[in-house]
Scaffold this active site. Sequence first.
Site, PDB file in Angstrom:
ATOM      1  N   LYS A 188      27.584  -2.962  14.521  1.00 45.05           N
ATOM      2  CA  LYS A 188      27.297  -2.891  15.954  1.00 45.05           C
ATOM      3  C   LYS A 188      27.907  -4.083  16.691  1.00 45.05           C
ATOM      4  O   LYS A 188      28.472  -3.936  17.775  1.00 45.05           O
ATOM      5  CB  LYS A 188      25.786  -2.826  16.172  1.00 45.05           C
TER       6      LYS A 188
ATOM      7  N   GLN B 263      16.462  -3.702  15.080  1.00 43.85           N
ATOM      8  CA  GLN B 263      16.990  -3.015  13.895  1.00 43.85           C
ATOM      9  C   GLN B 263      15.844  -2.569  12.987  1.00 43.85           C
ATOM     10  O   GLN B 263      14.977  -3.367  12.618  1.00 43.85           O
ATOM     11  CB  GLN B 263      17.940  -3.947  13.127  1.00 43.85           C
TER      12      GLN B 263
ATOM     13  N   ASP C  41      18.208   2.012  22.583  1.00 47.80           N
ATOM     14  CA  ASP C  41      18.023   2.857  21.400  1.00 47.80           C
ATOM     15  C   ASP C  41      17.275   4.141  21.743  1.00 47.80           C
ATOM     16  O   ASP C  41      17.241   5.080  20.947  1.00 47.80           O
ATOM     17  CB  ASP C  41      17.252   2.095  20.317  1.00 47.80           C
TER      18      ASP C  41
END
Length: 282
Positions: free
Chosen positions: A51, A95, A118
Amino acid sequence: MILLDGKSLAQEMQESIATEVQQLSTHGIIPSLAVILVGNDPASQTYVNMKARACKQVGITSILHEMPKNITQQDLITMIENLNQNDKLDGILVQLPLPKHIDTYEILESVCPQKDVDGFHTQNSGKLFSGVKGFVPATPLGIMTLLKHYNIELQGKNVCIIGASNIVGKPLGALMLNKNATISICHIHTQNIQFYTKNADIICVAVGKPNLITKDMVKEGAIIIDIGITRLESGKIVGDVDFAHVAPICSYITPVPGGVGPMTIVSLLRNTLESTKNRLNR
């Protein structure tokens, strides 16, 4: 059989995003993403590095916050709340998975919905299920973008989704339902998965079990979206579909790697850029 090439499409999208980021930078506006990594799980570190590399390629500022595995839940929430208050920060990504002593739901809910690139906050998931614009999880968003690019019509299609996670299966089902497809979501407790797959025009599988979908489970001309990813002891990366035997009877199929994975990363970049634009309009 046509391969759904996510790698090349993601590259095209990255170039477009990079152009937009460059245009914003001429006005002193730099999109920025904070990534929180708790502990030292190797797979998580790999994803975070991917990422960060993608952000750098398009000019998005990526800030990694590495937290010890034994961080308390409250300390993690406090840190996220501080990031929420940073007016120049557009996206916050936690994460997953988190250590077992931390309540993942509480952590994701502490992220400001306007910075939840997200798409995991219940405010964004609620908008998704209501058909209202909001942030959509990157993997389902990437899949929908890939299908649109190849002009694959969803209206009236029978879709079987295998895997009912909040990250992929459920939001993907909602997106396809919003496009007037008929959805079956299968999971670990589903009886006779083959009944659903054999009747499906489109099969989407996100389990992480190699060769879960075999030729006898797929009807001629079906479209296969293989979301699973597993690294074998040999080092080879494979999906959930027995590609060699299933691909010849499909109309379209995603390769692993090079299918859904690149689309997930570029969709995260797109969400971050959208958050920057939203910031400017607030």
